[in-house]
Write an enzyme that holds these catalytic residues in place. Structure first.
Site, PDB file in Angstrom:
ATOM      1  CD  GLU A 243      -2.956   1.396   2.284  1.00  0.00           C
ATOM      2  OE1 GLU A 243      -3.467   2.021   2.363  1.00  0.00           O
ATOM      3  OE2 GLU A 243      -3.144   0.083   3.488  1.00  0.00           O
ATOM      4  CD  GLN A 280      21.113  32.210 -12.023  1.00  0.00           C
ATOM      5  OE1 GLN A 280      21.479  33.303 -11.686  1.00  0.00           O
ATOM      6  NE2 GLN A 280      22.399  32.324 -13.065  1.00  0.00           N
ATOM      7  CG  LEU A 338       7.813  28.358 -11.048  1.00  0.00           C
ATOM      8  CD1 LEU A 338       8.552  27.152 -11.597  1.00  0.00           C
ATOM      9  CD2 LEU A 338       8.836  29.322 -11.142  1.00  0.00           C
TER      10      LEU A 338
END
Length: 381
Positions: A243, A280, A338
């Site tokens: 599980e 970046q 994001l």
């Protein structure tokens, strides 16, 4: 292209067939299922017709005699559609194996064919309003009365609870004992005294039906006892390894899905005259997530292989369940961020993923319990 070392052409064809089925029969309807807060029983019957329910079951009972590796593929493809399909994995890889391992030939003949066709939808009822991880302290009783057990008690947070018509229920056949007092009874949906409470209103996993179950002077035939009386706790512990592995697998797939959704979004979305993917900070976040997912994938593959080989991987499974579900939760937050404001909109899948993920660190044993197990097996307690 194979995702695992153990995959053969047969696995790839199975995955391709399942993915097409889900594309046709699940994906177009999934949002409506989320709104309805229920997956229709007709979908279960279609899964059964196509051989996607309990493929590991012996051919004598209508199964395909396939191993757990095919269950892995089913679990992955279901999770890609949405976490609300987790009840199928619970049926295939968690509940039905109890019947296969501990059921008598008569019980298997009675129940397994219906599990394969989808006529039976199973659930395992352990958790109670006052008892979660401490399963030895359950209060639901089953007192012997001739050829019947009289069951009284309440269960909650039961996956497949609304649809279930075949529940494996943890009961106390000897209320004076803790671990040795626990037994497992299979209770059929039309049993007098067995009723279902409300469909629970959850933060996420909306299409997955989760419910309360009630037993009031419920007369269950002694013939429905699964395995031996007093060994239920042992049986539960034996099956928790698989599980927890299934939960870790679901969390891994959810992470990979969120990553791909976000990768596509940042490559299309612009800000300050440039693609978000060119920043970046965005690149670093994506690189971090990709690394964590690769580590999780590698760990899972080795665990699946060891589990299928019959090895004791309780410690590793506890590590995987804890770490991969926590990682998924971190990734869900990063991916939503994001997406910016759109990530908070219901029309974007990432919002649903963000809601669905947290419970993975709670069910099948909380992540705190996973750490207790790891520490104990390290000899620290």
């Amino acid at each position: 292209m194979a995702r695992y070392r153990f995959e053969t052409t047969e696995h790839e064809l199975f995955r391709k067939s399942l993915r097409k089925f889900l594309t046709d029969e699940a994906v177009p309807h999934y949002e409506q299922w989320e709104k309805d807060k229920l997956i229709p029983q007709s979908f279960w019957l279609k899964l059964g017709e196509m051989g996607f329910l309990c493929p590991q079951v012996d051919g004598e009972y209508g199964g395909l005699n396939l191993d757990f590796s095919f269950g892995v593929i089913i679990g992955e493809e279901m999770e890609r559609v949405g976490a609300g399909l987790t009840g199928v994995g619970l049926h295939n890889d968690i509940v039905v194996p109890y019947l296969e391992s501990y059921g008598t030939p008569e019980q298997k003949k009675r129940w397994l064919p219906g599990c394969v066709t989808g006529e039976y939808i199973t659930a395992v009822a352990m958790t109670e309003p006052g008892t979660g991880s401490d399963l030895a302290n359950i209060k639901t009783t089953a007192i012997r009365d001739g050829d019947y057990y009289i069951v009284n008690g309440q269960k909650t947070f039961i996956t497949n609870g609304i649809h279930t018509n075949l529940a494996v229920v943890a009961v106390k056949t000897n209320p004076q004992e803790r671990h040795k007092g626990v037994s497992l009874l299979v209770i059929e949906g039309d049993t007098e005294g067995f009723t279902k409470g409300r469909k629970l209103d959850k933060v996420g996993m909306h299409s997955q039906d989760t419910a309360e179950l009630y037993f009031e002077d419920c007369r269950v035939p002694v013939a429905n006892l699964l395995g031996e009386e007093g060994k239920g706790f042992t049986y539960l512990m034996e099956k928790l390894q698989q599980e927890r592995l299934v939960v870790a697998l679901s969390a891994q797939i959810a992470s990979e899905d969120m990553f791909e959704l976000t990768k596509q979004y940042i490559q299309e979305r612009t800000a300050f005259g440039a693609k978000i993917a060119s920043f970046q900070n965005t690149q670093f976040k994506m690189a971090e997530m990709a690394t964590k997912m690769e580590l999780g994938r590698t760990f899972l593959e080795s665990l699946i292989e060891e589990h299928m080989a019959g090895k004791d991987v309780v410690t590793k499974v506890s590590m995987a369940k804890y770490w991969i579900t926590e990682t998924a939760r971190e990734i869900s937050a990063e991916c939503m961020q994001l997406h910016g404001g759109y990530g908070y909109m219901e029309e974007y899948k990432i919002a649903r993923r963000y809601r669905d993920i947290p419970v993975m660190s709670i069910y099948a044993g909380t992540n705190e319990i996973m750490k207790v197990i790891i520490a104990k097996n390290l000899g620290l307690s």
